[in-house]
Design a protein around this motif. Structure first.
Motif, short mmCIF file in Angstrom:
data_model
loop_
_atom_site.label_atom_id
_atom_site.label_comp_id
_atom_site.label_asym_id
_atom_site.label_seq_id
_atom_site.Cartn_x
_atom_site.Cartn_y
_atom_site.Cartn_z
N VAL A 131 0.63 9.45 -10.33
CA VAL A 131 -0.62 10.16 -10.08
C VAL A 131 -0.94 10.03 -8.59
O VAL A 131 -0.57 9.04 -7.95
N VAL A 132 -1.58 11.04 -8.04
CA VAL A 132 -2.02 11.02 -6.65
C VAL A 132 -3.53 10.80 -6.64
O VAL A 132 -4.28 11.55 -7.27
N ILE A 133 -3.95 9.78 -5.94
CA ILE A 133 -5.37 9.45 -5.85
C ILE A 133 -5.87 9.84 -4.46
O ILE A 133 -5.34 9.38 -3.45
N HIS A 134 -6.87 10.72 -4.43
CA HIS A 134 -7.46 11.16 -3.18
C HIS A 134 -8.78 10.43 -2.98
O HIS A 134 -9.53 10.23 -3.93
N ARG A 135 -9.05 10.06 -1.75
CA ARG A 135 -10.34 9.46 -1.43
C ARG A 135 -11.36 10.58 -1.27
O ARG A 135 -11.16 11.52 -0.51
N LEU A 136 -12.45 10.46 -2.03
CA LEU A 136 -13.53 11.44 -1.96
C LEU A 136 -14.51 11.07 -0.86
O LEU A 136 -14.56 9.92 -0.41
N ASP A 137 -15.31 12.03 -0.45
CA ASP A 137 -16.34 11.77 0.56
C ASP A 137 -17.33 10.70 0.10
O ASP A 137 -17.92 10.00 0.92
N THR A 178 -0.86 -5.17 -8.04
CA THR A 178 -0.33 -5.06 -9.39
C THR A 178 1.18 -4.83 -9.29
O THR A 178 1.62 -3.78 -8.83
N PRO A 179 1.98 -5.80 -9.72
CA PRO A 179 3.44 -5.69 -9.50
C PRO A 179 4.10 -4.52 -10.22
O PRO A 179 5.13 -4.04 -9.77
N GLU A 180 3.52 -4.03 -11.30
CA GLU A 180 4.12 -2.93 -12.05
C GLU A 180 3.91 -1.57 -11.38
O GLU A 180 4.47 -0.57 -11.82
N LEU A 181 3.08 -1.52 -10.35
CA LEU A 181 2.76 -0.26 -9.69
C LEU A 181 3.44 -0.17 -8.33
O LEU A 181 3.54 -1.15 -7.60
N ASP A 182 3.91 1.03 -7.99
CA ASP A 182 4.51 1.30 -6.70
C ASP A 182 3.60 2.29 -5.98
O ASP A 182 3.40 3.41 -6.47
N LEU A 183 3.05 1.91 -4.83
CA LEU A 183 2.13 2.76 -4.10
C LEU A 183 2.83 3.37 -2.88
O LEU A 183 3.55 2.67 -2.17
N THR A 184 2.59 4.65 -2.68
CA THR A 184 3.06 5.35 -1.49
C THR A 184 1.83 5.91 -0.79
O THR A 184 1.05 6.65 -1.39
N THR A 202 -0.11 7.83 -3.68
CA THR A 202 0.64 8.16 -4.89
C THR A 202 0.98 6.86 -5.59
O THR A 202 1.55 5.95 -4.98
N VAL A 203 0.59 6.77 -6.86
CA VAL A 203 0.85 5.57 -7.66
C VAL A 203 1.92 5.94 -8.69
O VAL A 203 1.76 6.92 -9.42
N ARG A 204 2.99 5.15 -8.73
CA ARG A 204 4.08 5.38 -9.69
C ARG A 204 4.29 4.10 -10.50
O ARG A 204 4.02 3.00 -10.01
#
Length: 107
Positions: A40-46, A63-69, A77-79
């Motif tokens: 999922v892609v997380i966008h920062r809102l205003d 969180t070790p199970e998550l890969d952040l880009t 982007t969280v994978r």
């Protein structure tokens, strides 16, 4: 004279910025489309403050199970691998929602 006491009016508690952002991110991660595609892609809102954004993204990064880009546009982007999050009690995965779709996630 009545023996019934009047109930004190309940005050509405406002959610903090971190709680509000955490709830939004959690909903995005747990969305059926995100669960199917495992990202999922997380966008920062205003409305997301800098401190709140840093705190929530920091928690995700820990969180070790998550890969952040970290994307060039400021989004993250969280994978994750399906098997990794199935073992966690604090992530909701509904295995009955295996729907193949080409539709972009609504976020």
């Amino acid at each position: 004279m009545s023996k019934h006491k009047k109930a004190a009016p309940q005050q509405r508690q406002e959610m903090s910025g971190v709680e509000r952002l955490g709830l939004r991110v959690s909903s995005m991660i747990n969305h059926p489309i995100a669960q199917t595609q495992r990202w999922v892609v997380i966008h920062r809102l205003d409305t997301d403050g800098e401190a709140e954004w840093e705190e929530v993204i920091g928690l995700l990064a820990e969180t070790p199970e998550l890969d952040l880009t970290f994307n060039d546009d400021g989004a993250v982007t969280v994978r994750w691998e399906r098997s990794a999050l199935q073992e966690r009690d604090d992530f909701i995965i509904d295995e009955d929602n295996e729907v193949e779709t080409e539709v972009a996630a609504p976020f």
